[in-house]
Design a protein around this motif. Structure first.
Motif: not given
Length: 260
Positions: A174-175, A177-178, A182-186, A188
């Motif tokens: 999560a960090q 992605a931040a 971008v978002s965490e799903p994106y 991925y």
């Protein structure tokens, strides 16, 4: 590009300077040979599956039997290259037709050494053949890796740069992605599409890679290594390391540092 087509003989090493304003005739690679052209200056135009593209210094053209050398060049900036020919046991492509020299500052030194050593009768041709073939193969492999990474989407490139530039890996997906914006799903989705992996698995592999280098190259405490590589505790580090390496961290260190 996972297997080296071992050469049997080094046939020739030469320097080619395309004459300005004159037509160049391409040369077909002889039967049973590979012909390498490494561009050292100027520009060439070469047609691939993506159409005609322009290539410059550092481009490696690896031709196999029946393929023609490069010849299209702008008259105002004719290309220069070193050509290296090998006799090989069979016709099969083990290297992409077009690749790129990774360590660009070292290119001139390689060209100078290859040309000079080939024409030195005191140099063993078998050893020189091994060196030249494997060195260009390695440069093509690393150069293509760098080229693929350079074409990644910017958020993914930022995420990978964060991993590469961090001294500690104690952050979550999560960090990551931040920080990539971008978002965490994106994130991925980006990892799945371009790296064929999830961010979690990629981060775990990266942590283990860093841990292996720390174990093999230092006498740091194993608990400290686990913490700085981002593992929650020593137990989870041991489990992940043994699963990936088939041995505990201490055994890995002993095998890599037999004299310690």
């Amino acid at each position: 590009m996972s297997e080296i087509n071992r050469p049997t003989a080094l046939v020739g090493v030469g320097i080619f300077l395309a004459p300005p304003g004159r037509e160049i005739r391409p040369v077909m690679t002889d039967e049973g040979q590979e012909l390498l052209e490494i561009i050292t200056g100027g520009r060439v135009f070469f047609e691939s599956e993506e159409g005609v593209r322009e290539y410059e210094r550092g481009t490696i053209f690896w031709h196999i039997e029946g393929e023609y050398t490069v010849f299209r060049t702008p008259p105002e900036d004719p290309y220069r290259c070193i050509s290296i020919r090998f006799r090989v046991p069979e016709k099969r492509r083990t290297v992409p037709r077009v690749s790129f020299w990774s360590a660009e500052p070292e290119l001139d030194r390689f060209v100078e050494d290859a040309f000079r050593l080939f024409h030195d009768e005191t140099i063993d041709r078998n050893f020189l053949c091994e060196y030249l073939h494997r060195r260009v193969f390695w440069e093509a492999y690393i150069g293509n890796r760098q080229s693929r990474q350079a074409g990644l989407p910017k958020p993914l490139a930022r995420a990978l740069a964060l991993l590469r530039d961090s001294s500690r890996l104690d952050f979550s997906v999560a960090q990551l992605a931040a920080k990539a914006g971008v978002s965490e799903p994106y994130l991925y989705a980006l990892f799945s599409k371009h790296l064929k992996s999830s961010p979690h698995q990629y981060l775990l592999n990266y942590r283990l890679r860093l841990a292996r280098t720390r174990l093999a190259g230092s006498d740091d405490n194993i608990k400290l290594i686990a913490e700085e590589c981002g593992f929650e505790n020593l137990e989870s580090f041991y489990r992940a390391f043994r699963r990936a390496s088939g041995m505990p961290p201490g055994e890995y260190r002993r095998r890599q540092q037999p004299n310690s």
